[in-house]
Each structure stands twice: as C-alpha cells, then as structure tokens.
Design an enzyme around this catalytic site. Structure first.
Site, PDB file in Angstrom:
ATOM      1  N   ASP A  65       0.839  -1.201   0.000  1.00 20.00           N
ATOM      2  CA  ASP A  65       0.000   0.000   0.000  1.00 20.00           C
ATOM      3  C   ASP A  65       0.874   1.250   0.000  1.00 20.00           C
ATOM      4  OD1 ASP A  65      -2.659  -0.679  -0.058  1.00 20.00           O
ATOM      5  OD2 ASP A  65      -3.116   0.145   1.911  1.00 20.00           O
ATOM      6  N   TYR A  67       1.935   4.810   1.634  1.00 15.55           N
ATOM      7  CA  TYR A  67       1.837   5.338   2.993  1.00 15.55           C
ATOM      8  C   TYR A  67       0.549   6.147   3.119  1.00 15.55           C
ATOM      9  CZ  TYR A  67       6.865   4.279   3.361  1.00 15.55           C
ATOM     10  OH  TYR A  67       8.093   3.666   3.375  1.00 15.55           O
ATOM     11  N   PHE A  78       7.942   2.505  -0.754  1.00 21.27           N
ATOM     12  CA  PHE A  78       8.887   2.708   0.349  1.00 21.27           C
ATOM     13  C   PHE A  78       9.442   4.127   0.426  1.00 21.27           C
ATOM     14  CE2 PHE A  78       9.163  -1.925  -0.390  1.00 21.27           C
ATOM     15  CZ  PHE A  78       8.819  -2.368   0.879  1.00 21.27           C
ATOM     16  N   HIS A 187      10.494  -8.967   5.127  1.00 21.75           N
ATOM     17  CA  HIS A 187      10.138  -7.565   4.900  1.00 21.75           C
ATOM     18  C   HIS A 187      11.002  -6.666   5.792  1.00 21.75           C
ATOM     19  CE1 HIS A 187       7.600  -3.942   4.739  1.00 21.75           C
ATOM     20  NE2 HIS A 187       7.089  -4.459   3.627  1.00 21.75           N
TER      21      HIS A 187
END
Length: 220
Positions: A65, A67, A78, A187
C-alpha cells in the site's frame, strides 16, 4: 481510456486501460478523491512509471500500500518526499544498504534517484485513503499491477525482482525465474527485519547480477 502515464508504459498497458475492471477502478478512485483525502496526490499516482520508463527498467521492487500519513506517499514504494520523516521500514532499508555497501544513510527518504536509474518502485495498490490502510485494496489496483509484473516478465529479460516479505513474494509468483533474477527475504518492517532482511545484501546482489549481464550498476 486516456491515462496519463509515461508513453512506453501507455503502449504496453493500453489494452489493460480499456478493460471494464480498470474503468470501474478509475471511477472509484475519482470519486474517492472528491470525497476524501487520498494519497498520493493525483498527479503522482503513476510516478513509479513516469520516473522509470519501460526501456529503462532494470530492477523491480514490489511494495503493498502507499503510505497513508500526510505528505508521505509520492507514488514510489517505500519512498517519502524530501522533508518527511522516514518511516521505520525505509530506515531499515537504509540500514541494510549501509551494512551491504557501506553507504551512509541519506538525509531524506526520497527514492527518486533510484527510480531515475531504472528501479521500478511498484506498490501493489497505487492509492489509499488518509489514515485508512488497505482502503483501496480489492478495487482493481492489484489486477493492474499483477499485469504489469507479468508483462515485464514476458517482454523483458535479465530483470532483478526484489521481493521483500510474503505479500511481495506471492505477487511475484508469475515471474519467469528462467529469464530473471529474484531476490527474496523478510520484509524490512520492524516486525520482520530481524528475521532475514538484515544481512540479505539485496543491493550488492543486484549490482553483481546487472554487471554480469552487461548492464550498469545502480548507484544506491
């Protein structure tokens, strides 16, 4: 339908833009922007593609998704805009970069410099409602980005796919491993980074593969 996206991607994905699911997705997203605060800004939805043309693409990093906090999302997974506090996952990415290639943690969290060198920073879902993670999931974005990954696998050779965490790894299941190099690890989030992300050296592995295949390394 007319989608404002970098021309080489527009040609590759034109059939997708004409499908019913994408038209419905576009209507949903347009209404969401009218009624709610949505991230990233509308002009930045396709930034991953606009900063990194199809021909230029050498590396693909898959996120989930955008932010959902104010000013964070900028259309690159990211990444956050300059001047915005770095989220924990991004901090851990830079820590691993320091560990891997001894590169100092940069003063800001914008990854535009990566994108401009051929790193496609692709989220699975390209929009989200403010403070509501997952709010635009299962509306069609995942079908669209699945197609992007599949077409990249089919049309290109010698790409590096960096898949951090189970979600990205599942999404990358369509990649032809005979044609491309896949790097998988935990992750970078604080909940998972110590279970195999730290020490995985994705940046040096990527550059070694690119150089071996006659491509220019990424200046991470």
């Amino acid at each position: 339908m007319d989608v404002r996206i970098e021309p080489s991607w527009k040609i590759l994905l034109q059939e997708e833009f004409e499908k019913d699911y994408f038209k419905n997705l576009a209507l949903f997203v347009k209404e969401e922007y009218k009624k709610h605060r949505i991230f990233p800004p509308g002009s930045q939805i396709f930034n991953a593609f606009n900063f990194c043309s199809l021909d230029q693409t050498k590396v693909v990093i898959i996120g989930q998704d955008p932010y959902h906090g104010p000013g964070q999302a900028n259309g690159l997974c990211f990444s956050v805009a300059e001047g915005v506090r770095m989220p924990p996952s991004l901090v851990n990415i830079f820590k691993e970069l320091k560990n891997d290639l001894d590169k100092d943690i940069p003063p800001h969290g914008s990854l535009e410099r990566w994108a401009k060198q051929g790193v496609l920073l692709l989220n699975a879902t390209l929009t989200v409602r403010a403070s509501t993670p997952g709010s635009h999931q299962n509306k069609g974005w995942e079908d669209f980005t699945d197609t992007v990954i599949k077409k990249l696998s089919e049309e290109k050779e010698g790409l590096v796919f960096i898949l951090w965490g189970a979600y990205a790894q599942k999404k990358g299941s369509v990649i032809d491993q005979g044609k491309h190099y896949i790097i998988e690890s935990a992750h970078p989030s604080p909940f998972a980074a110590h279970r195999g992300f730290f020490g995985s050296k994705p940046f040096s592995k990527t550059n070694a593969y690119l150089l071996k295949n006659g491509k220019e390394a990424i200046n991470w």
